[in-house]
Enzyme design. Structure first.
Site, mmCIF file in Angstrom:
data_model
loop_
_atom_site.group_PDB
_atom_site.id
_atom_site.type_symbol
_atom_site.label_atom_id
_atom_site.label_comp_id
_atom_site.label_asym_id
_atom_site.label_seq_id
_atom_site.Cartn_x
_atom_site.Cartn_y
_atom_site.Cartn_z
ATOM 1 N N GLU A 44 -2.222 6.079 -0.902
ATOM 2 C CA GLU A 44 -1.186 5.063 -1.087
ATOM 3 C C GLU A 44 -0.293 5.358 -2.288
ATOM 4 O O GLU A 44 0.916 5.132 -2.230
ATOM 5 C CB GLU A 44 -1.821 3.679 -1.227
ATOM 6 C CG GLU A 44 -2.497 3.158 0.041
ATOM 7 C CD GLU A 44 -3.949 3.600 0.197
ATOM 8 O OE1 GLU A 44 -4.414 4.427 -0.634
ATOM 9 O OE2 GLU A 44 -4.626 3.130 1.121
ATOM 10 N N HIS A 87 -10.681 -7.465 1.439
ATOM 11 C CA HIS A 87 -9.855 -7.333 2.651
ATOM 12 C C HIS A 87 -9.338 -8.682 3.136
ATOM 13 O O HIS A 87 -9.014 -8.834 4.305
ATOM 14 C CB HIS A 87 -10.660 -6.679 3.792
ATOM 15 C CG HIS A 87 -11.064 -5.270 3.524
ATOM 16 N ND1 HIS A 87 -12.076 -4.927 2.661
ATOM 17 C CD2 HIS A 87 -10.581 -4.086 3.994
ATOM 18 C CE1 HIS A 87 -12.205 -3.607 2.616
ATOM 19 N NE2 HIS A 87 -11.315 -3.077 3.421
#
Lengths: 328, 342
Positions: free
Chosen positions: B69, B138
């Protein structure tokens, strides 16, 4: 690959220009900061990271670049900015925090941006790599010419961002060259204590790309290796990792007492100063005359003086302009 | 809820489909738009929002990335500065921890550092929200974290109409836009889906202006301000309150940056009461900002102290009963009204 006479003159001129600028800055920096050193005071406030001693890397690489190529630099960007052709008046005015600076005083010396010559910085270690890789991707996707070069210090090669960007550039075979300036210090920590390999060029193997180490802080050797890497990138053959041995003649930042340096190191570094060495070679090996070099040195001094004058004479930004240019 | 009367034969889309449609339409007319991210190519995005793109535009413009990322978001910044309009996907907003430098030190600051000489036209899409027991790394929303830092626009659609229009607007913006979509609204059956998010979406391209909230239900007695899935909780609560003869107005923020303070203030000036519903953490976040927008402007409009229905300041628990205990819900909003009216 040997530089032409014009390229040699260009390299020497820019090395001297960078050095002269930093010598001048380092004097002005202490205005208002004595007898008590307070970084916030004086015409040039804040941190100041000088690149003197590291000029060979900037000129050896940028000699192969044009305005359309991309460079991302670090918190220590002056020599690279000069070699990339960043507007000197606007750059110095930015260092002084003036309205006429590259960003009108919003960025400062670690955040020099000149889109006209595709030059950008990040003050965060290793974070110039991603944008350089992305600019290379942009050119590849559009079929446009241009190579992106990310400069970084040897300490940056231990950042995760380095690994991610190198892998990305390699797996996508982008026109990208990573140039590590190995000045052997990450502030006070020596490379030997921070880096598991003596030379970062071996890390190129992890990405299946060529890696080169250039010893000696030698602008001509850097020119040769960088030239091959940049030509390779232009030809679409993908990225290269280059590490160049260089020396930081100053501290990490101005005011750094450099107590971490072993005894005698500074003296040895100054004895190996690359600018007098290059000067001697230009005279002895490349047919330059003393008059030519004196003229080049005088021109550099004049150019720096003009830029400093421009910066000093420029107005401060309007404080309320701090609230503008957040969005495009 | 978009203010249009949906005829039975009109096309309804999920948010996932409407995001993909906006991307495809813009990629057809603007060759500088391209998409990068993890599993956004062949898979079509874990949440379906890039489905069909690789088939039409190929793997150069719909680019699966390594799990890097920092690398690919940093690369998007460089590509944007170089004249492209990259769209990158951060699969879960929770993953911002590994790449925030590229987001807030590069993406969000380079326009400013250039004195406005650079454009950074990129869109960072990222999924938010929990409710399906995916645990504490998450399931977060983190709206306030992104909205707090200057230099990024932030949008968070609650329905497919706004999702398409906000995406098109984001793709045409010369500044970076963080596009936060809620997993529970995507229309992916396996995540459980709020049916109210799937609405009529015109086929033609259109924009929804970034920075404009919308009154999605008019009322007189209390203003409920929310975003994303919280808007649906608010609408359900408003239905319940209506049975108690309480008329609730619901404001869908749609954008966090810029925040449409005028619409919030106008609504509270009318109703005199404010409940803010936010699935992000309670403290230092969007809910406080919304309340501050009102009270620092005109305290006199308030007939009662504002109330927040937000996520408690704890990491998100896994066990279903624990997570559901923490999440905002229509019942909690109704209870907030009771507290306010008492």
């Amino acid at each position: 690959m040997t530089p032409s006479r014009d390229e040699l003159a260009w390299m020497y001129r820019n090395m001297v220009l960078s050095r002269r600028l930093e010598e001048t800055i380092s004097k002005i920096y202490f205005e208002g900061k004595t007898p008590v050193f307070n970084m916030a005071n004086g015409p040039i406030p804040g941190e100041m990271h000088l690149s003197n001693g590291q000029e060979p890397v900037a000129v050896g690489v940028c000699a192969h670049l044009t305005a359309e190529d991309i460079v991302t630099a670090t918190h220590r960007p002056h020599h690279q900015a000069i070699a990339k052709g960043v507007d000197l008046d606007a750059m110095v005015a930015e260092i002084f925090g003036k309205a006429t600076g590259l960003s009108g005083g919003r960025g400062g010396h670690m955040h020099l941006f000149d889109p006209k010559v595709n030059f950008a910085c990040s003050g965060i270690i290793a974070q110039g790599l991603g944008p350089a890789v992305g600019a290379a991707l942009s050119r590849k996707l559009r079929g446009l010419p241009g190579v992106a070069v990310a400069f970084l210090g040897d300490g940056a090669a231990n950042q995760g961002a380095f690994h991610e960007a190198m892998n990305l550039a390699a797996v996508w075979k982008l026109p990208f060259v990573c140039v590590i300036e190995d000045n052997s210090w990450g502030i006070s920590v020596p490379k030997s204590a921070s880096t598991a390999v003596a030379r970062n060029d071996v890390r190129a193997a992890a990405y299946g790309i060529p890696g080169h180490y250039v010893a000696g802080n030698d602008p001509l050797a850097i020119y040769e290796v960088a030239g091959e890497a940049i030509a390779r990138a232009r030809a679409g053959a993908g990225p290269t990792l280059i590490e160049c041995e260089t020396y930081r003649l100053a501290g990490h930042f101005m005011g750094d007492a450099e107590g971490y340096r072993p005894k005698g190191e500074k003296e040895a570094l100054f004895a190996a100063d690359p600018i007098p060495k290059m000067r001697a070679r230009l005279l002895a090996e490349f047919g330059f005359s003393e008059d030519e070099l004196v003229a080049a040195e005088g021109a550099a001094a004049d150019r720096v003086a003009a830029a400093i004058r421009f910066a000093r004479d420029s107005a401060d930004p309007r404080p309320e302009d701090a609230l503008t240019a957040v969005f495009a | 809820m978009t203010g249009t009367i949906v005829k039975s034969n009109e096309r309804k889309l999920t948010i996932a489909r409407s995001m993909a449609e906006a991307l495809a339409q813009e990629m057809r007319i603007d060759p500088t738009v391209f998409v990068m991210g993890e599993d956004i190519g062949t898979l079509g995005g874990v949440y379906g929002n890039t489905r069909g793109l690789i088939e039409e535009f190929g793997p150069e413009r719909v680019r699966d990335t390594p799990i890097s990322e920092t690398g690919f978001i940093g690369a998007a910044v460089g590509a944007a500065q170089d004249g492209m309009r990259p769209v990158v996907e951060l699969m879960f907003v929770d993953f911002f921890g590994v790449c925030f430098d590229a987001i807030y030190n590069l993406m969000a600051k380079n326009i400013y550092f250039s004195g406005g000489h650079l454009k950074v036209p990129m869109v960072l899409m990222t999924s938010t929200g929990g409710g399906y027991s995916d645990g504490g790394q998450h399931s977060q929303c983190l709206y306030g974290t992104f909205a707090h830092l200057p230099g990024m626009k932030v949008v968070a659609p609650s329905n497919a109409y706004d999702a398409k229009g906000l995406m098109t607007a984001a793709l045409r913006d010369d500044s970076p836009v963080v596009y936060m979509y809620h997993k529970g609204l995507q229309g992916m059956g396996w995540l459980g889906t709020e049916p109210g998010a799937t609405v009529h979406v015109p086929e033609d391209s259109y924009t929804v202006e970034i920075g404009k909230a919308k009154v999605v239900r008019e009322g007189r007695d209390v203003t409920i301000v929310s975003l994303g899935i919280g808007v649906h909780h608010a609408l359900k609560a408003a239905d319940t309150l209506a049975q108690q003869n309480v008329s609730a107005e619901v404001v869908d923020l749609r954008s966090l940056v810029p925040l449409d303070r005028d619409t919030i203030r106008a609504s509270v000036a009318k109703t005199g009461r404010l409940i803010v519903v936010d699935e992000d953490y309670h403290s230092f976040g969007v809910s406080a900002e919304v309340i501050a927008s009102v009270v620092e402007h005109d305290l006199s409009v308030l007939k009662a102290a504002p109330v927040r229905v937000a996520y408690p300041d704890v990491p998100i628990p896994y066990a279903r009963v624990m997570e559901q205990f923490c999440l905002p819900s229509p019942a909690k909003i109704v209870a907030a009204w009771a507290q306010m009216a008492a």
